[in-house]
Design a protein around this motif. Structure first.
Motif, short mmCIF file in Angstrom:
data_model
loop_
_atom_site.label_atom_id
_atom_site.label_comp_id
_atom_site.label_asym_id
_atom_site.label_seq_id
_atom_site.Cartn_x
_atom_site.Cartn_y
_atom_site.Cartn_z
N LEU A 150 30.61 -44.51 32.60
CA LEU A 150 30.37 -44.45 31.22
C LEU A 150 30.77 -42.85 30.92
CD1 LEU A 150 28.26 -47.08 29.63
CD2 LEU A 150 31.12 -47.38 29.81
N VAL A 151 30.10 -42.01 31.13
CA VAL A 151 29.28 -40.58 30.60
C VAL A 151 30.65 -39.68 31.59
CG1 VAL A 151 27.73 -41.71 30.23
CG2 VAL A 151 27.95 -40.60 32.51
N MET A 152 31.69 -39.91 32.98
CA MET A 152 31.87 -39.09 33.85
C MET A 152 33.34 -38.24 32.90
SD MET A 152 32.98 -40.02 37.46
CE MET A 152 31.71 -40.97 38.11
N ASP A 153 33.79 -38.74 32.21
CA ASP A 153 34.58 -38.46 31.32
C ASP A 153 33.72 -37.62 30.22
OD1 ASP A 153 37.05 -38.96 33.08
OD2 ASP A 153 36.87 -40.68 31.98
N ARG A 154 32.88 -37.64 30.13
CA ARG A 154 32.38 -37.17 29.06
C ARG A 154 31.64 -35.81 29.42
NH1 ARG A 154 29.87 -41.09 24.34
NH2 ARG A 154 31.41 -42.93 24.10
N ALA A 155 30.52 -36.28 30.74
CA ALA A 155 29.69 -35.29 31.06
C ALA A 155 30.51 -34.05 32.44
CB ALA A 155 28.68 -36.11 31.91
N GLY A 156 31.54 -34.88 32.66
CA GLY A 156 32.12 -33.63 33.56
C GLY A 156 31.69 -34.23 35.11
N ARG A 157 32.85 -33.61 35.90
CA ARG A 157 32.78 -33.98 37.48
C ARG A 157 31.78 -33.39 38.20
NH1 ARG A 157 36.06 -37.49 34.87
NH2 ARG A 157 37.78 -37.52 35.82
N LYS A 158 31.69 -32.28 38.04
CA LYS A 158 31.37 -30.66 38.23
C LYS A 158 29.27 -31.19 38.11
CE LYS A 158 31.92 -26.91 39.99
NZ LYS A 158 32.11 -25.00 39.69
N VAL A 159 29.24 -31.36 37.07
CA VAL A 159 27.70 -31.86 35.91
C VAL A 159 27.16 -32.26 37.02
CG1 VAL A 159 26.59 -32.15 33.91
CG2 VAL A 159 28.57 -30.39 34.04
N LEU A 160 27.22 -33.38 36.99
CA LEU A 160 27.30 -35.09 37.63
C LEU A 160 26.52 -33.88 38.82
CD1 LEU A 160 29.29 -38.02 35.74
CD2 LEU A 160 27.30 -37.24 35.20
N LEU A 161 27.57 -34.11 39.44
CA LEU A 161 27.67 -33.88 40.98
C LEU A 161 26.52 -32.64 41.18
CD1 LEU A 161 30.97 -32.69 42.28
CD2 LEU A 161 29.57 -34.99 43.07
N ILE A 162 25.81 -31.61 40.46
CA ILE A 162 25.14 -31.13 40.36
C ILE A 162 23.38 -31.38 39.85
CG2 ILE A 162 24.02 -28.61 39.14
CD1 ILE A 162 26.99 -28.12 39.01
N LEU A 163 23.61 -32.53 38.60
CA LEU A 163 22.36 -33.03 38.74
C LEU A 163 21.87 -34.03 39.82
CD1 LEU A 163 23.06 -33.93 35.32
CD2 LEU A 163 21.42 -32.29 36.06
N SER A 164 23.28 -34.96 40.05
CA SER A 164 22.66 -35.59 41.44
C SER A 164 22.37 -35.19 42.43
CB SER A 164 24.14 -36.22 41.30
OG SER A 164 23.95 -36.88 42.96
N GLY A 165 23.10 -33.62 42.68
CA GLY A 165 22.52 -33.36 44.24
C GLY A 165 20.80 -33.00 43.89
N VAL A 166 20.53 -32.20 42.74
CA VAL A 166 19.08 -31.89 42.69
C VAL A 166 18.24 -33.44 42.60
CG1 VAL A 166 17.26 -31.08 40.61
CG2 VAL A 166 19.86 -29.83 40.86
N ALA A 167 18.98 -34.40 42.22
CA ALA A 167 17.95 -35.39 41.84
C ALA A 167 17.67 -36.25 43.62
CB ALA A 167 17.88 -36.35 41.19
N MET A 168 18.17 -35.73 44.23
CA MET A 168 18.83 -36.24 45.63
C MET A 168 17.56 -35.50 46.69
SD MET A 168 22.04 -38.03 46.16
CE MET A 168 22.94 -36.63 45.99
N ALA A 169 17.84 -33.66 46.52
CA ALA A 169 16.86 -32.90 47.24
C ALA A 169 15.90 -33.31 46.58
CB ALA A 169 17.46 -31.33 46.84
#
Length: 313
Positions: A150-169
């Motif tokens: 739902l949010v991928m086209d609003r937030a952008g791919r890179k933003v989600l990848l970066i936030l995801s990486g921070v959460a997983m790290a």
């Protein structure tokens, strides 16, 4: 749909023994096999073999009887060269390298290892029924994968990848701390094979494991779970999309096999803590890779993405 199927199989596992669960899980692929018998070959493949009439029939099957299939066939014929012959072209080798590395890094986050030990972690957290652990984890995946869509086209791919990486790290680093605090002290024996966690007062920290589990699954489902597959479908030029995508998928499942196969050996050498810190380091590397190498494809055409890879944007 993939994570929904995983959730369904986990729910079925609550009421079925492993034999009937295996039989139940064989139904969807069997049905798919039967339905595929009625599917036509892809128009692109047929045109690459010079079978234009069959390609037009396949397009009519897929698009409807009134579709302008002659025009679409002409478009496809101009891009049927599916080979990686011109690797000197940055519009080919750069997106291929990005796609391969994204699939590799996705598996190096340790997602399969976390999923494999989910039930053990939930047992240590004093769940009355440990078999609900996999269901809870799968429900997290379904919920946050849907949210990502739902949010991928609003937030952008890179933003989600970066936030995801921070959460997983962060979560895998905390996992390492948890296992360092709760794991048994290794002896001098060379064949020492410790359990995942030990009994005792350290189990008061079980909330730490549960929190880390939730953050990790949430982070993965929001970014590094679905996004690499989406980016892969957007960055490849049409002539090499089929072959390049195949290389990326091969990389993904090969890495999944290696991570799953070696996880137990790694935990024996350094009881879990070091292994999860290694996963955390890879997640941190994912962030750096995303910032400097992954293009933002949100709202961009293939031509604009190609110009970025070629340095002409």
């Amino acid at each position: 749909m993939v994570v929904t199927g995983i959730l369904g199989s986990y729910v079925a596992g609550l009421v079925l023994d492993w034999r009937w669960l295996a039989v139940t899980c064989s139904v969807p692929p069997t049905a798919m096999l039967l339905f595929m018998c009625f599917m036509p070959e892809t128009p692109r493949f047929l045109l690459s073999r010079g079978k234009r009439r069959e390609a037009e029939e396949a397009l009519h099957f897929l698009r409807g009887p009134e579709a302008p299939v002659e025009w679409e066939c002409a478009q496809i014929e101009g891009t049927t060269r599916e080979q990686l012959s011109d690797l000197k072209d940055p519009g080919i080798y750069k997106p291929l390298l990005v796609g391969v590395l994204m699939m590799l890094f996705q598996q190096l986050t340790g997602i399969n290892a976390i999923m494999f030990y989910a039930e053990t972690i939930f047992e240590d957290a004093h769940f009355k029924k440990s078999d609900v652990a996999s269901v809870i984890v799968a429900a997290f995946q379904v919920t946050f994968t849907a949210l990502a869509a739902l949010v991928m086209d609003r937030a952008g791919r890179k933003v989600l990848l970066i936030l995801s990486g921070v959460a997983m790290a962060a979560s895998t680093a905390v996992f390492g701390v948890y296992f360092r605090l709760c794991g048994p002290n290794p002896s001098n024996s060379s064949d020492f094979n410790p359990p995942l966690v030990s009994d005792g007062p350290q189990t008061d920290l079980s909330w730490l494991a549960l929190t880390s589990m939730g953050v990790f699954i949430t982070g993965f489902a929001l970014g590094w779970g679905p996004t690499p597959w989406l980016v892969m479908s957007e960055i490849f030029p049409t002539p090499v999309r089929g072959l390049a995508s195949s290389v990326c998928v091969l990389t993904n499942w090969s890495a999944a096999f290696v991570v799953t196969k070696t996880f137990q050996d790694l935990t024996v050498r350094d009881p879990c803590a070091g292994t999860f810190w290694l996963f955390s380091a890879f997640c941190a590397l994912n962030i750096v890779f995303t910032i400097f190498c992954v293009p933002e494809t949100k709202g961009k055409t293939l031509e604009e993405i190609q110009a970025r890879f070629k340095g002409t944007a």
